[in-house]
Design an enzyme around this catalytic site. Structure first.
Site, PDB file in Angstrom:
ATOM      1  N   LYS A   1      -8.280   8.944 -19.244  1.00 49.79           N
ATOM      2  CA  LYS A   1      -8.544   9.896 -20.505  1.00 49.79           C
ATOM      3  C   LYS A   1      -7.554   9.537 -21.616  1.00 49.79           C
ATOM      4  CE  LYS A   1     -12.508  10.657 -18.252  1.00 49.79           C
ATOM      5  NZ  LYS A   1     -12.814  11.865 -17.612  1.00 49.79           N
TER       6      LYS A   1
ATOM      7  N   ASP B   1      -7.203  20.989 -12.605  1.00 51.83           N
ATOM      8  CA  ASP B   1      -7.686  19.808 -13.339  1.00 51.83           C
ATOM      9  C   ASP B   1      -7.448  19.923 -14.827  1.00 51.83           C
ATOM     10  OD1 ASP B   1      -8.805  17.708 -14.580  1.00 51.83           O
ATOM     11  OD2 ASP B   1     -10.546  17.457 -13.111  1.00 51.83           O
TER      12      ASP B   1
ATOM     13  N   ARG C   1       0.952  -1.184   0.145  1.00 52.21           N
ATOM     14  CA  ARG C   1       0.031  -0.171   0.181  1.00 52.21           C
ATOM     15  C   ARG C   1       0.882   1.210   0.019  1.00 52.21           C
ATOM     16  NH1 ARG C   1      -1.703   1.421   4.363  1.00 52.21           N
ATOM     17  NH2 ARG C   1      -2.461  -0.666   4.985  1.00 52.21           N
TER      18      ARG C   1
ATOM     19  N   TYR D   1     -16.489  19.433 -13.754  1.00 55.56           N
ATOM     20  CA  TYR D   1     -16.931  18.196 -13.726  1.00 55.56           C
ATOM     21  C   TYR D   1     -17.790  17.903 -12.497  1.00 55.56           C
ATOM     22  CZ  TYR D   1     -15.777  13.184 -14.053  1.00 55.56           C
ATOM     23  OH  TYR D   1     -15.884  11.827 -14.178  1.00 55.56           O
TER      24      TYR D   1
HETATM   25  C1  LIG Z   1     -12.944  11.900 -16.252  1.00 55.24           C
HETATM   26  C2  LIG Z   1     -12.636  13.077 -15.340  1.00 55.24           C
HETATM   27  C3  LIG Z   1     -12.310  13.085 -13.943  1.00 55.24           C
HETATM   28  C4  LIG Z   1     -12.499  11.647 -13.286  1.00 55.24           C
HETATM   29  O1  LIG Z   1     -11.621  10.503 -13.690  1.00 55.24           O
HETATM   30  P1  LIG Z   1     -11.911   9.293 -13.287  1.00 55.24           P
HETATM   31  O2  LIG Z   1     -10.726   8.389 -13.505  1.00 55.24           O
HETATM   32  O3  LIG Z   1     -13.140   8.590 -13.997  1.00 55.24           O
HETATM   33  O4  LIG Z   1     -12.282   9.216 -11.766  1.00 55.24           O
HETATM   34  C5  LIG Z   1     -12.045  14.264 -13.330  1.00 55.24           C
HETATM   35  N1  LIG Z   1     -11.813  15.468 -14.088  1.00 55.24           N
HETATM   36  C6  LIG Z   1     -12.215  15.571 -15.243  1.00 55.24           C
HETATM   37  C7  LIG Z   1     -12.173  16.703 -16.048  1.00 55.24           C
HETATM   38  C8  LIG Z   1     -12.748  14.249 -15.888  1.00 55.24           C
HETATM   39  O5  LIG Z   1     -12.825  14.409 -17.124  1.00 55.24           O
END
Ligand SMILES: *Cc1c(COP(=O)(O)O)cnc(C)c1O
Length: 380
Positions: free
Chosen positions: A199, A174, A53, A105
């Site tokens: 993504k 982000d 961990r 988001y």
């Molecule tokens: C998809 C996304 C997230 C979250 O990512 P996960 O891997 O699905 O938890 C956070 N911020 C943005 C802008 C996103 O597009």
């Protein structure tokens, strides 16, 4: 090529050859996948790896590759949301105020509204386009997405970072829609970057991961400690998959951004496509800002079709589009965002442009648009 671009390209070449100096004859060129909860640990617990961990050699190599992409040290998490939770929760205390975009988001807004408020964090929401001028009095932390999603609005990161610094607030960006290859918020003064590697970095629709990046050791150590304590750790196989994907990230993004530029030029000529949103368009309100803080215009495009039915028919009709709610994949995907309750028109489509050959993709999309629109006209 600018000095800045040259640096990014060198960093990417270094990513591809990372670890080469330490190999001995017979070592695999591919990263070894170490799946371990326990490590050999005799005597005092002073080994580089003590327990699964806390750390893992495969995470470390993936974090080193991510660091080349971000231009800063990174900590890997189980998902984008795990990274965002760490960045927010590890840096906020009861009685402090968090400022976030009202059009950001959805899951981040829910994390804040449903969970952080229960721990006494106060929350203020404001639209992305108004964030750089927001009152920051009493604000301890600002989180912003740039460009926002799905309307692709921009924030002046340098201005916001300067104002946050003056106000004594941490700025978290982000950077999921860009990745560090297109935009580096830390270079504009942000304190922390969070991103969903689910993504474009993963890029094949087969994994969930996220990371936090920062230049400040203490900030990064705090999120690392959060990861160890809460157990929001990545799986070693997912980390290995991401390491593999990162090796083609530059190549994939170049094609995706080229495709998006070419497609937008064609969509802009069509009377059946309105409200086209893309930072590369001279008519986009954030265009000048995009030229200053983004290296490319990205691979996300937003536009409106006549109504929900036309938008659904378009998505169904196109052989080069997979209907999906994620983005950043090698496959072009699209969805009608109003189906999730986003504050957009019923016929608003978010398109995530993939790596298909440019001409084939543009032709397929134009042909599907024509079929969807003609069907709508013959109905009315
Ligand atoms: C998809 C996304 C997230 C979250 O990512 P996960 O891997 O699905 O938890 C956070 N911020 C943005 C802008 C996103 O597009």
């Amino acid at each position: 090529m600018s000095a800045d671009e040259n640096d990014r390209e060198r960093a990417f070449a270094a990513l591809l050859h990372h670890g080469g100096e330490q190999r001995v004859p017979g070592d695999s060129l591919a990263l070894p996948l170490v799946s371990a909860s326990a490590y050999h640990l005799p005597g005092e617990p002073e080994a580089p790896f003590t327990y699964g961990r806390v750390d893992n050699p495969t995470w470390r190599e993936t974090e080193a590759a991510l660091a080349r992409v971000e231009g800063a040290p990174c900590v890997l998490f189980a998902s984008g949301m795990a990274a965002i939770t760490a960045a927010l929760a590890a840096n906020l205390s009861s009685g402090e105020t968090l400022l976030l975009p009202s059009d950001g988001y959805y899951m981040t807004r829910r994390l804040v509204a449903d969970e952080l408020t229960r721990y006494g964090v106060a929350v203020r929401e404001i639209e992305t386009t108004a964030l750089a001028d927001a009152t920051l009095e009493d604000v301890s932390l600002v989180i912003v997405e740039c460009p926002s999603n799905p309307t692709l609005d921009l924030v002046d990161l340098e201005l916001l970072a300067r104002r946050c610094r003056t106000a004594g607030a941490l700025l978290v960006v982000d950077n999921t829609t860009c990745t560090g290859l297109i935009q580096r918020p830390l270079e504009h003064g942000a304190d922390l970057v969070v991103a969903a590697d689910t993504k474009a970095p993963g890029g094949h629709g087969d994994l969930l991961l996220g990371h936090v990046a920062a230049h400040d050791d203490a900030l990064l150590e705090r999120v690392r400690r959060w990861r160890t304590t809460t157990g929001s750790i990545p799986g070693s196989f997912e980390a290995w998959l991401l390491h593999r994907s990162l090796q083609t990230l530059e190549l994939r993004l170049a094609r995706m951004c080229d495709n998006a530029d070419a497609l937008v030029a064609r969509l802009a000529e069509r009377p059946d496509v309105v409200g086209l949103r893309f930072p590369g368009l001279a008519s986009h309100p954030g265009h000048a800002l995009a030229r200053r803080q983004m290296h490319r215009h990205g691979f996300l495009i937003g536009f409106e079709l006549a109504d929900a039915g036309t938008a659904e028919r378009f998505i169904d009709a196109c052989e080069c589009i997979d209907p999906a709610t994620s983005f950043g994949s090698v496959h072009t995907t699209a969805e009608r965002r109003a189906r999730w309750g986003d504050a957009v028109a019923a016929g608003f489509v978010r398109l995530s442009v993939g790596c298909e050959p440019t001409g084939v993709l543009c032709d397929a999309i134009e042909s599907a648009l024509t079929r969807a629109t003609t069907a709508a006209e013959s109905r009315s």
